[in-house]
Design a protein around this motif. Structure first.
Motif, PDB file in Angstrom:
ATOM      1  N   LYS A  42     176.920  -4.191  17.027  1.00 37.90           N
ATOM      2  CA  LYS A  42     177.596  -5.024  17.005  1.00 37.90           C
ATOM      3  C   LYS A  42     178.934  -5.275  16.122  1.00 37.90           C
ATOM      4  CE  LYS A  42     174.362  -9.035  18.020  1.00 37.90           C
ATOM      5  NZ  LYS A  42     173.934 -10.272  17.589  1.00 37.90           N
ATOM      6  N   TRP A  43     180.113  -5.658  16.124  1.00 39.74           N
ATOM      7  CA  TRP A  43     181.259  -5.792  15.518  1.00 39.74           C
ATOM      8  C   TRP A  43     181.091  -7.132  14.645  1.00 39.74           C
ATOM      9  CZ3 TRP A  43     186.543  -4.494  18.060  1.00 39.74           C
ATOM     10  CH2 TRP A  43     186.374  -3.241  18.897  1.00 39.74           C
ATOM     11  N   LEU A  44     180.634  -8.216  15.173  1.00 36.34           N
ATOM     12  CA  LEU A  44     180.267  -9.451  14.254  1.00 36.34           C
ATOM     13  C   LEU A  44     179.046  -9.803  14.158  1.00 36.34           C
ATOM     14  CD1 LEU A  44     183.326 -11.666  15.969  1.00 36.34           C
ATOM     15  CD2 LEU A  44     183.520 -10.559  13.733  1.00 36.34           C
ATOM     16  N   LEU A  45     178.672 -10.037  12.891  1.00 40.51           N
ATOM     17  CA  LEU A  45     177.317 -10.436  12.450  1.00 40.51           C
ATOM     18  C   LEU A  45     177.143 -11.771  12.064  1.00 40.51           C
ATOM     19  CD1 LEU A  45     176.240  -7.101  10.699  1.00 40.51           C
ATOM     20  CD2 LEU A  45     175.660  -7.798  12.938  1.00 40.51           C
ATOM     21  N   THR A  46     176.141 -12.621  12.299  1.00 40.64           N
ATOM     22  CA  THR A  46     175.860 -13.843  11.770  1.00 40.64           C
ATOM     23  C   THR A  46     175.351 -13.529  10.040  1.00 40.64           C
ATOM     24  OG1 THR A  46     173.655 -13.917  12.346  1.00 40.64           O
ATOM     25  CG2 THR A  46     175.180 -14.914  13.996  1.00 40.64           C
ATOM     26  N   ILE A  47     175.518 -14.532   9.433  1.00 42.11           N
ATOM     27  CA  ILE A  47     175.005 -14.399   8.352  1.00 42.11           C
ATOM     28  C   ILE A  47     173.539 -13.981   8.063  1.00 42.11           C
ATOM     29  CG2 ILE A  47     174.283 -15.643   5.865  1.00 42.11           C
ATOM     30  CD1 ILE A  47     177.449 -15.316   6.292  1.00 42.11           C
ATOM     31  N   PRO A  48     172.465 -14.531   8.981  1.00 40.04           N
ATOM     32  CA  PRO A  48     171.122 -14.070   9.042  1.00 40.04           C
ATOM     33  C   PRO A  48     171.018 -12.344   9.320  1.00 40.04           C
ATOM     34  CG  PRO A  48     171.083 -16.123   9.877  1.00 40.04           C
ATOM     35  CD  PRO A  48     172.695 -15.715   9.640  1.00 40.04           C
ATOM     36  N   GLU A  49     171.860 -12.202  10.370  1.00 40.62           N
ATOM     37  CA  GLU A  49     172.044 -10.691  10.717  1.00 40.62           C
ATOM     38  C   GLU A  49     172.666  -9.774   9.450  1.00 40.62           C
ATOM     39  OE1 GLU A  49     172.401 -11.424  15.714  1.00 40.62           O
ATOM     40  OE2 GLU A  49     174.409 -11.124  14.266  1.00 40.62           O
ATOM     41  N   ALA A  50     173.510 -10.236   8.926  1.00 44.01           N
ATOM     42  CA  ALA A  50     174.284  -9.409   8.060  1.00 44.01           C
ATOM     43  C   ALA A  50     173.376  -9.045   6.820  1.00 44.01           C
ATOM     44  CB  ALA A  50     175.587 -10.058   7.583  1.00 44.01           C
ATOM     45  N   ALA A  51     172.462 -10.351   6.473  1.00 43.32           N
ATOM     46  CA  ALA A  51     171.515 -10.465   5.438  1.00 43.32           C
ATOM     47  C   ALA A  51     170.341  -9.108   5.772  1.00 43.32           C
ATOM     48  CB  ALA A  51     170.967 -11.524   5.044  1.00 43.32           C
ATOM     49  N   ALA A  52     169.908  -9.499   7.009  1.00 49.65           N
ATOM     50  CA  ALA A  52     168.603  -8.590   7.365  1.00 49.65           C
ATOM     51  C   ALA A  52     169.405  -6.887   7.581  1.00 49.65           C
ATOM     52  CB  ALA A  52     168.236  -8.703   8.840  1.00 49.65           C
ATOM     53  N   TYR A  53     170.566  -6.929   7.734  1.00 49.01           N
ATOM     54  CA  TYR A  53     171.071  -5.398   8.067  1.00 49.01           C
ATOM     55  C   TYR A  53     171.530  -4.738   6.906  1.00 49.01           C
ATOM     56  CZ  TYR A  53     174.226  -1.744  10.037  1.00 49.01           C
ATOM     57  OH  TYR A  53     174.727  -0.575  10.385  1.00 49.01           O
ATOM     58  N   PHE A  54     172.015  -5.492   5.922  1.00 49.24           N
ATOM     59  CA  PHE A  54     172.551  -4.778   4.389  1.00 49.24           C
ATOM     60  C   PHE A  54     171.454  -5.042   3.497  1.00 49.24           C
ATOM     61  CE2 PHE A  54     176.646  -5.722   6.984  1.00 49.24           C
ATOM     62  CZ  PHE A  54     177.071  -4.374   6.736  1.00 49.24           C
ATOM     63  N   GLY A  55     170.469  -6.106   3.614  1.00 48.24           N
ATOM     64  CA  GLY A  55     169.841  -6.155   2.415  1.00 48.24           C
ATOM     65  C   GLY A  55     170.116  -6.965   1.543  1.00 48.24           C
ATOM     66  N   VAL A  56     171.169  -7.785   1.521  1.00 51.20           N
ATOM     67  CA  VAL A  56     171.679  -8.484   0.764  1.00 51.20           C
ATOM     68  C   VAL A  56     171.409 -10.203   1.281  1.00 51.20           C
ATOM     69  CG1 VAL A  56     174.107  -9.625  -0.117  1.00 51.20           C
ATOM     70  CG2 VAL A  56     173.774  -7.083   0.570  1.00 51.20           C
ATOM     71  N   GLY A  57     171.060 -11.016   0.108  1.00 51.77           N
ATOM     72  CA  GLY A  57     170.815 -12.401   0.350  1.00 51.77           C
ATOM     73  C   GLY A  57     171.880 -13.048   1.237  1.00 51.77           C
ATOM     74  N   GLN A  58     171.515 -14.298   2.146  1.00 50.31           N
ATOM     75  CA  GLN A  58     172.135 -14.832   2.900  1.00 50.31           C
ATOM     76  C   GLN A  58     173.224 -15.680   1.997  1.00 50.31           C
ATOM     77  OE1 GLN A  58     170.338 -17.102   5.849  1.00 50.31           O
ATOM     78  NE2 GLN A  58     168.926 -15.783   6.461  1.00 50.31           N
ATOM     79  N   ASN A  59     172.818 -16.351   0.883  1.00 52.07           N
ATOM     80  CA  ASN A  59     173.647 -17.203  -0.086  1.00 52.07           C
ATOM     81  C   ASN A  59     174.441 -16.252  -0.512  1.00 52.07           C
ATOM     82  OD1 ASN A  59     172.096 -19.659   0.535  1.00 52.07           O
ATOM     83  ND2 ASN A  59     170.962 -19.322  -1.348  1.00 52.07           N
ATOM     84  N   ARG A  60     174.422 -14.967  -1.019  1.00 54.08           N
ATOM     85  CA  ARG A  60     175.448 -14.126  -1.428  1.00 54.08           C
ATOM     86  C   ARG A  60     176.320 -13.881  -0.507  1.00 54.08           C
ATOM     87  NH1 ARG A  60     178.546 -13.424  -5.310  1.00 54.08           N
ATOM     88  NH2 ARG A  60     178.809 -11.351  -6.136  1.00 54.08           N
ATOM     89  N   ILE A  61     176.059 -13.338   0.604  1.00 52.91           N
ATOM     90  CA  ILE A  61     177.136 -13.196   1.892  1.00 52.91           C
ATOM     91  C   ILE A  61     178.097 -14.269   1.841  1.00 52.91           C
ATOM     92  CG2 ILE A  61     177.301 -12.568   4.159  1.00 52.91           C
ATOM     93  CD1 ILE A  61     174.851 -10.823   3.869  1.00 52.91           C
ATOM     94  N   SER A  62     177.346 -15.697   2.133  1.00 55.05           N
ATOM     95  CA  SER A  62     178.141 -16.650   2.307  1.00 55.05           C
ATOM     96  C   SER A  62     179.278 -17.064   1.171  1.00 55.05           C
ATOM     97  CB  SER A  62     177.341 -17.946   2.242  1.00 55.05           C
ATOM     98  OG  SER A  62     176.440 -18.124   3.511  1.00 55.05           O
ATOM     99  N   GLU A  63     178.846 -16.707  -0.214  1.00 58.37           N
ATOM    100  CA  GLU A  63     179.816 -16.761  -1.391  1.00 58.37           C
ATOM    101  C   GLU A  63     180.684 -15.913  -1.430  1.00 58.37           C
ATOM    102  OE1 GLU A  63     177.298 -16.429  -4.565  1.00 58.37           O
ATOM    103  OE2 GLU A  63     176.130 -18.513  -4.356  1.00 58.37           O
ATOM    104  N   LEU A  64     180.383 -14.508  -1.019  1.00 54.58           N
ATOM    105  CA  LEU A  64     181.453 -13.525  -1.037  1.00 54.58           C
ATOM    106  C   LEU A  64     182.484 -13.814   0.120  1.00 54.58           C
ATOM    107  CD1 LEU A  64     179.095 -10.270  -1.380  1.00 54.58           C
ATOM    108  CD2 LEU A  64     181.110 -11.341  -2.963  1.00 54.58           C
TER     109      LEU A  64
END
Length: 101
Positions: free
Chosen positions: A46-68
């Motif tokens: 996928k080119w674009l990931l939702t926040i939950p998908e990105a969190a699962a894929y990268f192992g980074v928390g959803q809140n942290r990804i949203s803040e970044l």
């Protein structure tokens, strides 16, 4: 001393994908016998990931990804209305820059 938890990403992604594709979607005002299944696209394609998908894929928390994603000059986020989508490759590059040894 930092403690790291080993996460099997392929298992996490598989479980996440299984949850997404567990139940076919039925559309209102259509024959109930006709259901459209959601096609499975692996997260690494996928080119674009939702926040939950990105969190699962990268192992980074959803809140942290949203803040970044809300930081000025962020190059890895696309807004569709209020929805934040993460550009997978750009986020990979961002992580590589941040955590290069």
């Amino acid at each position: 001393m930092s403690t790291h938890t080993n996460i099997n990403m392929s298992t996490a992604v598989s479980n996440f994908a299984a949850d997404l594709n567990s139940e076919p979607i039925s559309f209102p005002n259509t024959d109930t016998s006709i259901k459209k299944s959601v096609l499975f696209v692996p997260l690494n394609e996928k080119w674009l990931l939702t926040i939950p998908e990105a969190a699962a894929y990268f192992g980074v928390g959803q809140n942290r990804i949203s803040e970044l994603a809300l930081q000025d000059g962020c190059k890895f986020v696309v807004f569709v209305g209020a929805k934040k989508l993460i550009k997978r490759k750009k986020f990979e590059e961002f992580l590589d820059e941040q955590y290069a040894i």
